[in-house]
Motif scaffolding. Structure first.
Motif, mmCIF file in Angstrom:
data_model
loop_
_atom_site.group_PDB
_atom_site.id
_atom_site.type_symbol
_atom_site.label_atom_id
_atom_site.label_comp_id
_atom_site.label_asym_id
_atom_site.label_seq_id
_atom_site.Cartn_x
_atom_site.Cartn_y
_atom_site.Cartn_z
ATOM 1 N N LEU A 1 0.823 -1.204 0.000
ATOM 2 C CA LEU A 1 0.000 0.000 0.000
ATOM 3 C C LEU A 1 0.853 1.248 0.000
ATOM 4 O O LEU A 1 0.584 2.191 -0.722
ATOM 5 C CB LEU A 1 -0.899 -0.002 1.232
ATOM 6 N N SER A 2 1.895 1.239 0.811
ATOM 7 C CA SER A 2 2.707 2.464 0.863
ATOM 8 C C SER A 2 3.443 2.693 -0.442
ATOM 9 O O SER A 2 3.572 3.833 -0.865
ATOM 10 C CB SER A 2 3.692 2.449 2.032
ATOM 11 N N THR A 3 3.884 1.640 -1.086
ATOM 12 C CA THR A 3 4.544 1.871 -2.377
ATOM 13 C C THR A 3 3.538 2.347 -3.411
ATOM 14 O O THR A 3 3.852 3.194 -4.243
ATOM 15 C CB THR A 3 5.223 0.591 -2.878
ATOM 16 N N ALA A 4 2.322 1.810 -3.350
ATOM 17 C CA ALA A 4 1.336 2.230 -4.340
ATOM 18 C C ALA A 4 0.891 3.660 -4.110
ATOM 19 O O ALA A 4 0.683 4.416 -5.055
ATOM 20 C CB ALA A 4 0.127 1.302 -4.276
ATOM 21 N N ASN B 1 -1.606 -14.120 -20.015
ATOM 22 C CA ASN B 1 -0.195 -14.460 -19.894
ATOM 23 C C ASN B 1 0.618 -13.411 -19.170
ATOM 24 O O ASN B 1 1.366 -13.737 -18.269
ATOM 25 C CB ASN B 1 0.401 -14.756 -21.261
ATOM 26 N N PRO B 2 0.492 -12.119 -19.502
ATOM 27 C CA PRO B 2 1.368 -11.185 -18.773
ATOM 28 C C PRO B 2 0.859 -10.823 -17.392
ATOM 29 O O PRO B 2 1.608 -10.237 -16.629
ATOM 30 C CB PRO B 2 1.419 -9.961 -19.662
ATOM 31 N N GLY B 3 -0.373 -11.116 -17.033
ATOM 32 C CA GLY B 3 -0.809 -10.694 -15.715
ATOM 33 C C GLY B 3 -2.239 -11.082 -15.439
ATOM 34 O O GLY B 3 -2.874 -11.773 -16.224
ATOM 35 N N ILE B 4 -2.719 -10.618 -14.302
ATOM 36 C CA ILE B 4 -4.082 -10.935 -13.898
ATOM 37 C C ILE B 4 -4.911 -9.666 -13.961
ATOM 38 O O ILE B 4 -4.527 -8.633 -13.408
ATOM 39 C CB ILE B 4 -4.104 -11.496 -12.456
ATOM 40 N N VAL C 1 -11.579 3.841 -6.931
ATOM 41 C CA VAL C 1 -10.607 2.916 -6.363
ATOM 42 C C VAL C 1 -10.835 1.518 -6.917
ATOM 43 O O VAL C 1 -9.904 0.840 -7.355
ATOM 44 C CB VAL C 1 -10.724 2.916 -4.822
ATOM 45 N N PHE C 2 -12.101 1.123 -6.923
ATOM 46 C CA PHE C 2 -12.370 -0.236 -7.366
ATOM 47 C C PHE C 2 -12.369 -0.365 -8.881
ATOM 48 O O PHE C 2 -12.213 -1.449 -9.414
ATOM 49 C CB PHE C 2 -13.709 -0.703 -6.788
ATOM 50 N N LYS C 3 -12.540 0.739 -9.555
ATOM 51 C CA LYS C 3 -12.554 0.670 -11.014
ATOM 52 C C LYS C 3 -11.142 0.816 -11.564
ATOM 53 O O LYS C 3 -10.802 0.226 -12.587
ATOM 54 C CB LYS C 3 -13.434 1.811 -11.535
ATOM 55 N N ASP C 4 -10.348 1.627 -10.899
ATOM 56 C CA ASP C 4 -9.072 2.011 -11.486
ATOM 57 C C ASP C 4 -7.877 1.533 -10.685
ATOM 58 O O ASP C 4 -7.017 0.838 -11.186
ATOM 59 C CB ASP C 4 -9.033 3.541 -11.565
ATOM 60 N N VAL C 5 -7.866 1.956 -9.429
ATOM 61 C CA VAL C 5 -6.648 1.815 -8.634
ATOM 62 C C VAL C 5 -6.337 0.356 -8.353
ATOM 63 O O VAL C 5 -5.243 -0.132 -8.634
ATOM 64 C CB VAL C 5 -6.793 2.609 -7.320
ATOM 65 N N LEU C 6 -7.348 -0.337 -7.818
ATOM 66 C CA LEU C 6 -7.102 -1.720 -7.429
ATOM 67 C C LEU C 6 -6.780 -2.620 -8.623
ATOM 68 O O LEU C 6 -5.808 -3.374 -8.559
ATOM 69 C CB LEU C 6 -8.311 -2.254 -6.665
ATOM 70 N N PRO C 7 -7.545 -2.572 -9.713
ATOM 71 C CA PRO C 7 -7.188 -3.439 -10.839
ATOM 72 C C PRO C 7 -5.781 -3.197 -11.368
ATOM 73 O O PRO C 7 -5.046 -4.149 -11.646
ATOM 74 C CB PRO C 7 -8.243 -3.090 -11.886
ATOM 75 N N SER C 8 -5.398 -1.922 -11.462
ATOM 76 C CA SER C 8 -4.047 -1.652 -11.977
ATOM 77 C C SER C 8 -2.994 -2.141 -10.992
ATOM 78 O O SER C 8 -1.944 -2.653 -11.382
ATOM 79 C CB SER C 8 -3.884 -0.157 -12.241
ATOM 80 N N LEU C 9 -3.297 -2.007 -9.711
ATOM 81 C CA LEU C 9 -2.346 -2.462 -8.701
ATOM 82 C C LEU C 9 -2.168 -3.980 -8.789
ATOM 83 O O LEU C 9 -1.045 -4.498 -8.798
ATOM 84 C CB LEU C 9 -2.868 -2.055 -7.326
ATOM 85 N N ILE C 10 -3.286 -4.674 -8.902
ATOM 86 C CA ILE C 10 -3.214 -6.138 -8.967
ATOM 87 C C ILE C 10 -2.534 -6.570 -10.253
ATOM 88 O O ILE C 10 -1.710 -7.494 -10.260
ATOM 89 C CB ILE C 10 -4.635 -6.722 -8.851
ATOM 90 N N ASN D 1 -0.301 -4.944 -12.004
ATOM 91 C CA ASN D 1 1.149 -4.708 -11.945
ATOM 92 C C ASN D 1 1.850 -5.720 -11.061
ATOM 93 O O ASN D 1 2.935 -6.209 -11.392
ATOM 94 C CB ASN D 1 1.422 -3.299 -11.409
ATOM 95 N N THR D 2 1.193 -6.046 -9.945
ATOM 96 C CA THR D 2 1.807 -7.022 -9.050
ATOM 97 C C THR D 2 1.909 -8.387 -9.736
ATOM 98 O O THR D 2 2.942 -9.048 -9.671
ATOM 99 C CB THR D 2 0.961 -7.147 -7.776
ATOM 100 N N SER D 3 0.813 -8.766 -10.394
ATOM 101 C CA SER D 3 0.822 -10.077 -11.024
ATOM 102 C C SER D 3 1.786 -10.124 -12.193
ATOM 103 O O SER D 3 2.350 -11.164 -12.501
ATOM 104 C CB SER D 3 -0.579 -10.425 -11.491
ATOM 105 N N GLN D 4 1.975 -8.992 -12.818
ATOM 106 C CA GLN D 4 2.963 -8.946 -13.896
ATOM 107 C C GLN D 4 4.344 -9.328 -13.388
ATOM 108 O O GLN D 4 5.090 -10.036 -14.043
ATOM 109 C CB GLN D 4 3.008 -7.543 -14.487
ATOM 110 N N ASN D 5 4.632 -8.845 -12.198
ATOM 111 C CA ASN D 5 5.914 -9.198 -11.601
ATOM 112 C C ASN D 5 6.015 -10.699 -11.395
ATOM 113 O O ASN D 5 7.065 -11.293 -11.587
ATOM 114 C CB ASN D 5 6.080 -8.485 -10.263
ATOM 115 N N TRP D 6 4.906 -11.315 -10.991
ATOM 116 C CA TRP D 6 4.925 -12.750 -10.754
ATOM 117 C C TRP D 6 5.163 -13.507 -12.049
ATOM 118 O O TRP D 6 5.922 -14.455 -12.110
ATOM 119 C CB TRP D 6 3.596 -13.194 -10.155
ATOM 120 N N PHE D 7 4.465 -13.077 -13.078
ATOM 121 C CA PHE D 7 4.536 -13.831 -14.320
ATOM 122 C C PHE D 7 5.905 -13.732 -14.970
ATOM 123 O O PHE D 7 6.426 -14.682 -15.504
ATOM 124 C CB PHE D 7 3.468 -13.335 -15.296
#
Lengths: 459, 493
Positions: free
Chosen positions: A23-26, A138-141, A176-185, A187-193
């Motif tokens: 959260l703090s990084t985001a 493939n690149p993310g969730i 938040v639910f339309k924009d912030v959270l989806p982009s956050l998830i 980006n995070t999942s991109q790192n995983w993939f």
């Protein structure tokens, strides 16, 4: 496909630590435009998720898009969560205004210094219930929140601002639910993939459990250890799929179906697939038309004209009077429907050429040609069967290359068909008849492959 | 250095007898010029020209990342404007730069008090006539400036509506940022107090400023001491209508001269009741070639404080002083007969009238032989009793006048300006001077990034800090780096 929901992750406190970090990084990401009123970064002081979030899978679909892996609908709910953030704001709004306006027009204010206030905001007893669509690509969730029900208690250290901030927060929650959270998830999942997250995020040894957990979730490609947990029946199926794909055989493994995997088209089945595509030439080819040469023709040669030709009918088909007019019309409208799948209401525009029954066939031919020339001013390539000497080289080529139908990009004018039918109908029924052409707009561009947007039709 | 157009604006105010010292905006001008002086941030060149007696234009170039500049025009129908304008070769340095503001005690030029004044003082009468002339001609000033390549526009209109009122309109239009701001000022100056109503379209800002001068009448009694001080109280109120952001402040200013040395000193105390800022300044002209200023900020609510310190050192032309005075009259400041640029003299003359002159009193004694003897004796006794104090007043007045004259008549070649702030950990350095007709100002702003610097309240310590930082930079650590550096050339004909 199988996955695992590790409840133990939420068991200890390290999950909250991790959320706090994320959260703090985001919140302090440098890409975001920093507001003038904020005088420091946003610090997430405390995050507490006391209960395990509930995840209910309502629907799961492994669809056929080439890059997507899974699609699902989930219901997420969590209770009694708590979040506390802290920042420093500038309370002198006139100073912010002064900095924005050019100094030439801004009157100088005496003793108008900055006055910063630390502000702490506490969100307690957060209750969230949301129905989400999850796309695993493939690149993310990708996650979209559809039906969000959020409730929380808000407490601000500056009491004057509490009601205002609370009102604005509730207004902006949909962002938040339309924009912030989806982009956050995402980006995070991109790192995983891409496995880049492992190198960049340095997680201390204290949270080793999480480290393990995240590395496991990164394993999209199956690992050796995972095989033990999979059911042997699934593994057998998987191996058969793999073997069917890796074969070099020109014939398909399963003879009577187009593909072994639903929704996938394999190379060796392409010919079969094409043959079922509605088109004038392959409709013809799918028929059990007695063709002595077709047996010698390889599948590759058969495939090739599919891309090149523009939906033409071979002369031989017409000569043999295989099709009647109704069949051609049917095929054409099916083609049109396919190419114009976007708007269902579009009707094919047909050009009708009416011929009087009193005319002689020779006159009628000229009349027909005249009518075509007059109405649409098409430069018709009039190649009569007599004028087209069939070269010897074309003995091997498919017979529909030797067409006598006039060709233009947008129009198909089967003149010789008309002639044949004309003579036939003239003799048999003695009725007015119609020349039927179809205005299909740029058939090569609108042609839709099953693999691109929607699964191929199997009919 | 004061930009050319600001010099013209100042000349316009002088020629139309509009006092700038009464504005609340400038109530802390002295400390502001000594502490927050502007440092050029690029190589800057300004060429200005007085094309006709009423039109002025100026061309600016500056190179920051690329060459950009501006072109400005000014027209004014004010008379005798050319008398107040000097080109860059002739202008005295103390007029070309912002420095310590010398105030004159504000006097009430009402008709009743004017009658009591002596009639032989022609300059006073002239001033009085100009201020209250029934034949007041409305003067106006039009100014426009175009920036390129950003093509921003600046415009300003100043109109004197009546002897006591002035209207000012300022506007900025920027295409790139789609910013259009218009600000109107309506000012009413009755010498005892000046009121301003301001409206700006940015944030729909409305404001009201007022400044009130106490001690406007010279004295009620002729026997009072030489009145050389002024006390002013001002306040401002602002409200941004869009964001509903309020602002207000109040300031007290006391200006006086030291009785022994005759040097001026200014004290201000301002308070922002909304945000609890209290700031007090003390500025003093400690000599003809040095000025010091200290400012202490304190916040009542957050208990934050800041100490700022600034000073100026003027360098005179020592050896050429006498010859210049004799040969080169034009280098001297604008004389008092021509301008009331230094109304101190006017003020002192006025005050003089209220103080009985000792010499005249002595001369009067033999002439008034018709006074009865006992009354004459009483008069003599009184004269004797107050003679020491009256003489003292005379001395004070003469020292103040002497000091003012000394500053005005001396020719300065360059000035060093230094200012530092404890909390911000910055050090500003500026050199301004004249060189072959060019007015040059070069300066830098140093920011201390690392480590705790010792209190830089002393000039020597400043120098030490610089030397320490210089050695540190050689070692690879950079505790101080220049946030700004620039040089500015001005030439005007």
């Amino acid at each position: 496909m199988s996955f695992r929901f590790n409840e133990a992750v939420f068991g200890d406190n390290s999950f909250n630590e991790r959320i706090r970090e994320k959260l703090s990084t985001a919140l302090n990401s440098p890409s975001k435009k920093k507001l003038d009123i904020l005088k420091s970064g946003i610090k997430v002081q405390k995050v507490d998720f006391p209960t395990i979030p509930q995840l209910e899978i309502l629907d799961l679909d492994i669809i056929t898009q080439p890059k997507s892996l899974a699609k699902g609908i989930c219901k997420i709910s969590c209770k009694d969560a708590m979040l506390r953030i802290q920042t420093v704001i500038e309370s002198n709004l006139l100073l912010i205004n002064e900095q924005d306006t050019p100094s030439f027009t801004m009157p100088q204010l005496i003793n108008n210094g900055s006055f910063t206030i630390p502000i702490t905001m506490t969100f307690s007893s957060i209750e969230l219930e949301a129905i989400t669509n999850i796309f695993v690509k493939n690149p993310g969730i990708g996650i979209s929140f559809n039906d969000v029900d959020l409730d929380f208690k808000f407490d601000c250290s500056v009491k004057i601002l509490q009601s205002t901030i609370e009102r604005r927060l509730k207004e902006s929650m949909h962002v938040v639910f339309k924009d912030v959270l989806p982009s956050l998830i995402f980006n995070t999942s991109q790192n995983w993939f891409t496995n880049r997250g492992e190198s960049t995020s340095t997680i201390p040894g204290k949270r080793e459990h999480h480290h393990q957990q995240t590395t496991m979730s990164r394993n999209v490609i199956l690992d050796g250890s995972d095989f033990q947990e999979l059911s042997p029946i699934n593994m057998l199926r998987l191996s058969s799929i793999v073997s069917s794909r890796s074969t070099l055989s020109l014939h398909s493994t399963v003879m009577n179906s187009l593909s072994a995997i639903p929704g996938c088209l394999e190379r060796q089945n392409l010919y079969r697939f094409i043959s079922r595509m509605p088109s004038l030439n392959n409709y013809y080819s799918s028929q059990s038309f007695p063709q002595p040469k077709s047996s010698t023709v390889s599948s590759k040669q058969l495939v090739k004209p599919f891309y090149c030709s523009h939906n033409l009918l071979p002369k031989t088909v017409l000569d043999s009077s295989q099709y009647d007019l109704a069949t051609i019309t049917k095929i054409q409208s099916r083609l049109f429907d396919r190419s114009n799948s976007n708007d269902d209401n579009a009707k094919p525009r047909r050009r009708k050429i009416k011929c009087k029954k009193t005319r002689t066939p020779s006159n009628l031919q000229s009349q027909g040609e005249q009518a075509v020339d007059d109405s649409t001013a098409i430069e018709t390539v009039t190649s009569t069967p007599v004028q087209t000497p069939i070269p010897e080289l074309e003995e091997q080529s498919p017979p529909y290359l030797k067409t006598t139908v006039s060709i233009r990009d947008k129009y198909v004018i089967p003149e010789k068909i008309s002639l044949n039918l004309d003579s036939k109908k003239d003799t048999s029924k003695k009725k007015p008849f119609y020349f039927i052409g179809l205005n299909s707009q740029e058939p090569s561009n609108n042609w839709k492959w099953g693999m691109e947007d929607s699964p191929p039709p199997y009919h | 250095m004061l930009p050319y157009m600001d010099q013209v604006l100042r000349a316009f105010y002088q020629s139309t007898h509009w006092s700038t010292q009464n504005s609340y905006e400038d109530i802390t001008a002295t400390s502001r010029t000594l502490l927050d002086f502007r440092i050029p941030s690029a190589i800057h060149l300004q060429i200005s020209n007085k094309s006709t007696p009423n039109t002025f234009n100026s061309l600016d170039f500056s190179t920051r990342s690329r060459i950009n500049g501006s072109l400005s025009y000014l027209y004014s129908d004010a008379q005798q404007l050319e008398k107040f304008m000097r080109n860059s070769t002739d202008i005295p340095l103390q007029d070309a730069t912002e420095t310590y503001r010398q105030l004159q005690p504000n006097l009430n030029f009402s008709v009743s008090s004017a009658n009591t004044l002596s009639s032989d003082n022609t300059t006073v009468d002239n001033d009085k006539k100009l201020l209250h002339d029934s034949k007041f001609v409305k003067k106006s000033l039009y100014y426009g400036r175009m920036y390129y390549p950003s093509s921003d526009l600046e415009a300003m209109i100043i109109k004197r509506l009546s002897p006591q009122t002035q209207f000012m309109l300022k506007g900025v239009s920027s295409f790139k940022e789609s910013l259009n701001v218009l600000t109107c000022y309506f000012q009413r100056d009755s010498h005892r107090n000046l009121q301003e109503w301001i409206f700006s379209t940015s944030d729909l800002l409305c404001g009201y400023r007022v400044l009130h001068n106490f001690l406007t009448t010279p004295s009620k009694f002729n026997t009072s001491l030489y009145n050389n001080s002024s006390l002013s109280l001002g306040a401002e109120f602002w409200l941004g209508l869009v964001s509903l952001s309020p602002g207000c402040s109040t300031t007290l200013r006391y200006y006086t001269h030291s009785t022994n040395t005759g040097r001026p000193l200014t004290l201000t105390l301002s308070w922002n009741p909304l945000f609890g800022h209290i700031s007090s300044t003390y500025s003093a002209k400690t000599g003809t070639n040095s000025t010091f200023c200290a400012k202490y900020d304190f916040n009542l609510y957050s208990i934050e404080s800041n100490l700022s310190f600034g000073c100026e050192f003027w360098q005179k032309k020592h050896h050429l002083l006498e010859t210049n005075k004799n040969n080169n009259d034009k280098l001297e400041p604008i004389s008092d007969e021509l301008v009331d640029i230094n109304p101190n003299s006017r003020a002192t003359k006025l005050l003089h009238e209220n103080v009985p002159d000792l010499n005249s009193a002595v001369n009067d004694i033999p002439s008034t032989l018709d006074i009865p003897v006992h009354k004459q004796k009483l008069l003599n006794d009184l004269t004797y009793a107050f003679s020491s104090s009256l003489r003292k007043i005379d001395e004070e007045r003469s020292t103040i006048e002497k000091f003012d004259n000394k500053i005005n008549s001396s020719i300065f070649t360059s000035v060093w300006k230094l200012s530092t702030s404890l909390r911000d950990k910055t050090l500003k350095l500026l050199w301004e001077g004249k060189w072959r007709g060019f007015l040059i100002s070069a300066g830098t702003e140093l920011v201390f990034t690392r480590g705790f610097q010792e209190s830089l309240s002393d000039d020597e310590k400043n120098d030490n800090a610089i030397s320490i930082s210089a050695t540190d930079t050689e070692n690879g650590n950079i505790p101080v780096f220049p946030a700004k550096f620039g040089i500015q050339f001005q030439y005007s004909t």
